[in-house]
Structure formats: C-alpha cells, structure tokens
Design a protein around this motif. Sequence first.
Motif, PDB file in Angstrom:
ATOM      1  N   ASP A  17       0.839  -1.150  -0.004  1.00 17.48           N
ATOM      2  CA  ASP A  17       0.095   0.068   0.214  1.00 17.48           C
ATOM      3  C   ASP A  17       0.979   1.296  -0.063  1.00 17.48           C
ATOM      4  OD1 ASP A  17      -2.162  -1.641   0.071  1.00 17.48           O
ATOM      5  OD2 ASP A  17      -2.821  -1.215   2.155  1.00 17.48           O
ATOM      6  N   LEU A  18       1.917   1.162   0.703  1.00 17.91           N
ATOM      7  CA  LEU A  18       3.034   2.224   0.450  1.00 17.91           C
ATOM      8  C   LEU A  18       3.255   2.647  -0.736  1.00 17.91           C
ATOM      9  CD1 LEU A  18       5.255   1.759   3.966  1.00 17.91           C
ATOM     10  CD2 LEU A  18       3.883   3.895   3.249  1.00 17.91           C
ATOM     11  N   LEU A  19       3.705   1.596  -1.494  1.00 16.04           N
ATOM     12  CA  LEU A  19       4.252   1.685  -3.131  1.00 16.04           C
ATOM     13  C   LEU A  19       3.105   2.524  -3.982  1.00 16.04           C
ATOM     14  CD1 LEU A  19       6.532   1.589  -5.122  1.00 16.04           C
ATOM     15  CD2 LEU A  19       5.496  -0.810  -5.324  1.00 16.04           C
ATOM     16  N   ARG A  26      -2.133  13.533  -7.351  1.00 14.74           N
ATOM     17  CA  ARG A  26      -3.338  14.239  -6.705  1.00 14.74           C
ATOM     18  C   ARG A  26      -4.441  14.342  -7.747  1.00 14.74           C
ATOM     19  NH1 ARG A  26       0.118  18.932  -6.423  1.00 14.74           N
ATOM     20  NH2 ARG A  26      -0.276  20.153  -8.346  1.00 14.74           N
ATOM     21  N   SER A  27      -3.885  14.297  -9.243  1.00 16.11           N
ATOM     22  CA  SER A  27      -4.817  14.521 -10.372  1.00 16.11           C
ATOM     23  C   SER A  27      -5.674  13.163 -10.403  1.00 16.11           C
ATOM     24  CB  SER A  27      -4.380  14.603 -11.715  1.00 16.11           C
ATOM     25  OG  SER A  27      -3.521  13.439 -11.875  1.00 16.11           O
ATOM     26  N   TYR A  28      -5.245  12.160  -9.973  1.00 16.54           N
ATOM     27  CA  TYR A  28      -5.945  10.780  -9.959  1.00 16.54           C
ATOM     28  C   TYR A  28      -6.961  10.759  -8.955  1.00 16.54           C
ATOM     29  CZ  TYR A  28      -6.849   5.694  -9.606  1.00 16.54           C
ATOM     30  OH  TYR A  28      -7.264   4.621  -9.272  1.00 16.54           O
ATOM     31  N   ILE A  29      -6.901  11.471  -7.721  1.00 15.58           N
ATOM     32  CA  ILE A  29      -7.768  11.631  -6.547  1.00 15.58           C
ATOM     33  C   ILE A  29      -9.011  12.337  -7.202  1.00 15.58           C
ATOM     34  CG2 ILE A  29      -8.308  12.306  -4.247  1.00 15.58           C
ATOM     35  CD1 ILE A  29      -6.278   9.764  -4.717  1.00 15.58           C
ATOM     36  N   LYS A  37      -9.365   8.150  -0.693  1.00 17.29           N
ATOM     37  CA  LYS A  37      -7.984   7.792  -0.811  1.00 17.29           C
ATOM     38  C   LYS A  37      -7.329   9.142  -0.808  1.00 17.29           C
ATOM     39  CE  LYS A  37      -9.003   4.348  -4.206  1.00 17.29           C
ATOM     40  NZ  LYS A  37      -8.710   3.562  -5.582  1.00 17.29           N
ATOM     41  N   THR A  38      -5.897   8.971  -0.735  1.00 18.69           N
ATOM     42  CA  THR A  38      -4.997  10.215  -0.660  1.00 18.69           C
ATOM     43  C   THR A  38      -3.921   9.935  -1.856  1.00 18.69           C
ATOM     44  OG1 THR A  38      -3.921   8.892   1.017  1.00 18.69           O
ATOM     45  CG2 THR A  38      -5.483  10.685   1.604  1.00 18.69           C
ATOM     46  N   SER A  39      -3.385  11.359  -1.925  1.00 18.73           N
ATOM     47  CA  SER A  39      -2.235  11.348  -2.856  1.00 18.73           C
ATOM     48  C   SER A  39      -1.014  11.167  -2.251  1.00 18.73           C
ATOM     49  CB  SER A  39      -2.228  12.748  -3.647  1.00 18.73           C
ATOM     50  OG  SER A  39      -1.958  13.869  -2.680  1.00 18.73           O
ATOM     51  N   ASN A  40       0.169  11.261  -2.855  1.00 21.37           N
ATOM     52  CA  ASN A  40       1.381  11.060  -2.576  1.00 21.37           C
ATOM     53  C   ASN A  40       2.177  12.051  -2.026  1.00 21.37           C
ATOM     54  OD1 ASN A  40       2.071  12.544  -5.082  1.00 21.37           O
ATOM     55  ND2 ASN A  40       3.036  10.769  -5.816  1.00 21.37           N
ATOM     56  N   GLU A  41       1.579  13.398  -1.857  1.00 15.22           N
ATOM     57  CA  GLU A  41       1.959  14.698  -1.354  1.00 15.22           C
ATOM     58  C   GLU A  41       2.705  14.514  -0.059  1.00 15.22           C
ATOM     59  OE1 GLU A  41      -1.174  17.481  -1.786  1.00 15.22           O
ATOM     60  OE2 GLU A  41      -0.799  17.922  -4.104  1.00 15.22           O
ATOM     61  N   ARG A  42       2.084  13.886   0.949  1.00 15.14           N
ATOM     62  CA  ARG A  42       2.747  13.705   2.243  1.00 15.14           C
ATOM     63  C   ARG A  42       4.029  12.857   2.252  1.00 15.14           C
ATOM     64  NH1 ARG A  42       0.421  14.156   7.329  1.00 15.14           N
ATOM     65  NH2 ARG A  42       0.995  11.998   7.701  1.00 15.14           N
ATOM     66  N   LEU A  43       4.094  11.900   1.264  1.00 15.57           N
ATOM     67  CA  LEU A  43       4.991  10.811   1.101  1.00 15.57           C
ATOM     68  C   LEU A  43       6.250  11.832   0.305  1.00 15.57           C
ATOM     69  CD1 LEU A  43       4.199   7.416   0.055  1.00 15.57           C
ATOM     70  CD2 LEU A  43       5.439   7.947   2.355  1.00 15.57           C
ATOM     71  N   LEU A  98      -0.072   6.520 -10.847  1.00 20.87           N
ATOM     72  CA  LEU A  98      -1.836   6.736 -11.288  1.00 20.87           C
ATOM     73  C   LEU A  98      -1.989   8.258 -11.227  1.00 20.87           C
ATOM     74  CD1 LEU A  98      -2.686   4.155  -8.174  1.00 20.87           C
ATOM     75  CD2 LEU A  98      -2.934   3.809 -10.718  1.00 20.87           C
ATOM     76  N   MET A  99      -2.596   8.624 -12.414  1.00 20.06           N
ATOM     77  CA  MET A  99      -2.732  10.144 -12.676  1.00 20.06           C
ATOM     78  C   MET A  99      -4.043  10.165 -13.374  1.00 20.06           C
ATOM     79  SD  MET A  99       0.932  11.423 -14.291  1.00 20.06           S
ATOM     80  CE  MET A  99       1.161  10.267 -15.705  1.00 20.06           C
ATOM     81  N   GLY A 100      -4.742  11.281 -13.249  1.00 16.99           N
ATOM     82  CA  GLY A 100      -5.835  11.724 -14.047  1.00 16.99           C
ATOM     83  C   GLY A 100      -5.509  11.781 -15.494  1.00 16.99           C
TER      84      GLY A 100
END
Length: 226
Positions: A17-19, A26-29, A37-43, A98-100
């Motif tokens: 799940d981390l990967l 964020r565009s995918y969300i 779901k959340t995007s990779n911004e915090r990571l 994973l992108m919009g």
Amino acid sequence: MHEELEAILNIHFRSPDLLTLALTHRSYIYEASGEGKTSNERLEFLGDSILALISADFLYRTFPNLAEGELTDARAVLVRTETLAKFAREINLGKYLLMGKGEQNSGGGQRVLASAFEALLGAIYLDQGLETVQTFLLTRIEPLAHTIVKNRLFKDNKSLFQELAQAREGITPSYRLVSQEGPSHNREFTIEVMLGEQVAGQGQGRNKQAAEQEAAHQALISRGWL
C-alpha cells in the motif's frame, strides 16, 4: 504492476500500500473515483527531507575540501527537479504512476516525475528504513556528484548566466513570474529568464529562487554555454 516495479528497484515492499500511495498523483484523486484515498504529497514531503539528509551527508563525507557554500550549491544540483526527473525516468517510474487523464495526456512532466521520485524515497524509508533508502539513492547520486564537483558544475546558475550574458551579449538578465500553482504547502512556481524581450529559459521550483535557478540553467544549456 507492483512486482514489475519492485524488480526494477530491487526492493520488495512489506507494505504494498505504501508503494501504491507513492505512485498516486493528486490528479488521480480529483478525476477518478478516489473517495477516501489520498495522494503522494505527504510522502513527497518526507522523501524531500530524506533526500536532503542523504545527499548532504554524502557530500560532507566525500568532499572534505568543499566549503559550506559549495556544498550547498552541489546539493542543489543533486536535488533539483531536472535531476530527480532523470532518476525517475531511469527506473521508468512514469509508467506506474496513477494520474488523472489530463495529467496522463501531458505525459506527467518533470515536476510530476520528480515529486513521485521523492514520494518513492519516503515510501522506501517507511517500509525498509534509512539504510535501504541510502543504498538505493547513493547508486544514483554518487557518480553524478563526482561529475559535478570535478567540473565545478555547482556554481550558482544565476550568477554564471548573468556573468556570461553580460560578457557575450552585453545584456543583464531579468526574471519574470509566469505562474504559481498548487496549495501553499506544495506550491510550484514557473519563472522565465529574459534577455531584453527574448525568453532565454524557463524553470519550475518550489520557491521563486529555485525556479529562477532552473530558468538560468535552461538558458545556459539552450545557448550552449554549459
């Protein structure tokens, strides 16, 4: 897909799940049915700090003759958007993001790739620890760092471009803000460097100073001065 990327990374995630999170733009969300779901911004935030630490530690230990300002400039080259996007392309990271649809159509761009690479560093750290991140990152940083230091490529791009522009074209460069996008904690600035009325280069960065440096770097390349 995860197995394919893990094979490229030579890292098997204990928490897949981390990967997945590291690969979620964020565009995918926004565009997909990404409720909850959340995007990779915090990571990405975490990975940025890890990158700064590992690169600073490596430069400090490897190049004892570099002054503080030179270490800062060398690290800036190692962690800039262009460098990180290059690292991302080397592992074909864009294929797994994973992108919009809008972002997919634009190919993601350097900033998206660089951000995803930083998010990946954060994910590796949380899943495997600092030593694994160091091993993964140093194989990429080490040869580049030696090239940068050997050829003195860490000289401030803005200063170098101004010096050469004045000497060769008799013009002092100026900088103008084109756009600023994103939330306050993850803003991206786009800046153009001008020689008179001509756009000499364009750069992106998390602050105006970084974007100006990138614009000057692109101008140096486009004019064949670097």
